[in-house]
Each structure stands twice: as C-alpha cells, then as structure tokens.
Design a protein around this motif. Structure first.
Motif: not given
Length: 291
Positions: A228-247
């Motif tokens: 969901v966060a990745v899907a939001m990136v084209p519209i809201t780039p800062w959603a990519a911040l959550v990828l820092l929690a992926a590990p």
C-alpha cells in the motif's frame, strides 16, 4: 490477590501498539491537513489505550470463566492462573470501558458530532462481545474483521476527525495498512493458541483455517501494508518512509514460515509489535508532510 506486576502482565502490554499506532497515523493526517489539536490527540490516545486494556481484561475474564485459558502456552492470564478472581478482572475491564466512555464523551462535546456516540458505543460493544456474552464472535472466527474495523478504520478516521472536524479520505485510506498490522497481532496470537483453542471449543479464524493457512494470512498482513505504501508513492512520495521499517518484518515472517509454534510465537508477537510501532511512526510522519 494479584500483584501490580501481574495486573500489568494481564493488560498484555505487547498488544498496546494496536491502540497507539492508529492514533499516531490519524494525528499524522490531522497535522498534514492543518487541523492538529494536541489535547484532542492526547484524549484520543487515552480512549484507545483504555479500550485496548479493557478488551484484554474482558477477554481474560470471559475466557477464564469458560476454562479456555486453563492450558495456555502464552503469557499469564489473571483468571486462568487464579491470580485474581473473575469479579476483580471484570471490574477492571468495566472500569477501563468507563474511562474510555468518559474521555470519548469529552471529544464528542468538543466536536458537537453526536453521531460519534454511536461509534463509541459500537467500539465498547465490540470489545465486550469479542469473548463475552452467550455467542462471542471471537469464538466464531470473526475476531480479525472486528480488529481491522475497530483497531484500524475507526481509530484512524476517528482520531483525524476529532481534530479536523471533517471526515477525510486520506484517513480512510491510511487506516487500511494500520488495520492489517493490528490484525497481524491477533493472527499470530491465535496461531500460537490454535491447539488449545480448538480443544476448548474456541473456533478462532486460525482454528477454522488451520495453522498453514493462518501462517500465510500472517505474512499477508505484514506484506500488504508495505505494498500500500509503495502504491502511494507516485502521489505521496513521503509514504516511502515506511520502507525503513521493512527489515523488522524479516525475522517474524521467517519464524512464522519456519513453523514456529507455541512459546516460540511469543517472541514473534513482540517483534510484530515493534514493526507495527515503527511502521506507524514513519507513516504518521509521512502523512504529516504529504497532506
């Protein structure tokens, strides 16, 4: 008489991210939309915490008097372990619900949105009837849908609403990953107890699906929020911040797929809570920046 430490353990601290994360994310939306009201955010947090602790004590009480907790592999239960009487635990649960109701009423008065009373009443009813009453829905595989609604959609949208005083599509969309992460906590908890719950007649979703499918459901509840966060990136780039929690998702997923059972899943529950908190904080920050 139960000790203070036993009461704290009975409140199930590892489940408290279910209350904290939705409020953080809803507040992130409110900040981004320019409607942040600090005292309303704090009240919303205490409402959510009171409901979470209340449902934990209510679950302890209801499962305890039914004998469901007599053969547990997870953390202690107050009634099941005989550390506290059923009446004491019931009183604690009702006390928490009362606190949530009073604080929620303050927010209703502040916003003058009286329909929120119905939402609050539904949340308390859902907390009680999860394992309470003659036909608890948690015993019939409906716990996860209820958690998605009442520890995902309702608190995220509600927290944003009591601050901005309008319903937000951003909050509704943001509630989806939050609800799924809350579900993952219940899924791993029920996976741990799948054997004893089945024997006690508690037909949770894990019991109905079986352990293998439940493991797949847990992984989905962990992975989809990042999708969901990745899907939001084209519209809201800062959603990519959550990828820092992926590990943080790697270890619990590896344990679950590695057929961890019983006590080994207690560590997974703790790791899931850490992931949930990290995701929620990063998502809240991203939403605050974006909108």
């Amino acid at each position: 008489m139960a000790t203070p430490g036993q009461w704290i353990a009975g409140a199930r601290p590892r489940t408290l991210p279910n209350a904290v994360v939705p409020v953080m994310v809803g507040t992130g939306v409110a900040v981004g939309e320019g409607g942040f009201v600090w005292w309303r955010a704090i009240l919303a947090l205490f409402v959510a915490l009171s409901l979470q602790i209340g449902v934990n004590y209510a679950n302890d009480y209801s499962d305890g008097i039914r004998g469901t907790d007599d053969q547990r592999v997870g953390p202690m239960r107050l009634v099941g372990s005989r550390a506290a009487t059923p009446r004491e635990v019931l009183t604690a649960a009702l006390g928490c619900f009362a606190v949530a109701a009073v604080l929620g009423l303050v927010l209703v008065v502040a916003t003058r949105a009286w329909w929120v009373l119905l939402v609050g009443a539904a949340a308390i009813a859902a907390a009680w009837f999860y394992t309470g009453g003659k036909h608890p829905y948690g015993y019939h595989g409906l716990g996860e849908p209820a958690v998605f609604v009442f520890f995902g959609v309702v608190p995220v949208v509600g927290t944003a609403f009591v601050q901005t005083e309008h319903l937000s599509w951003a909050a509704l969309f943001a509630s989806v990953p939050v609800g799924l992460l809350s579900c993952s906590m219940l899924v791993v908890n029920n996976l741990r107890d799948v054997g004893t719950d089945g024997q006690a007649g508690k037909r949770t979703l894990a019991v109905r699906m079986g352990a293998e499918r439940t493991r797949a459901l847990y992984v989905a509840c962990q992975v989809v929020p990042f999708v969901v966060a990745v899907a939001m990136v084209p519209i809201t780039p800062w959603a990519a911040l959550v990828l820092l929690a992926a590990p943080l998702a790697i270890s619990p997923i590896r344990s679950v797929l590695g057929r961890a059972v019983g006590p080994a899943l207690i560590a997974v529950l703790q790791q899931t809570g850490k992931l949930q908190m990290a995701y929620g904080l990063l998502f809240a920050v991203g939403l605050a920046i974006i909108f």
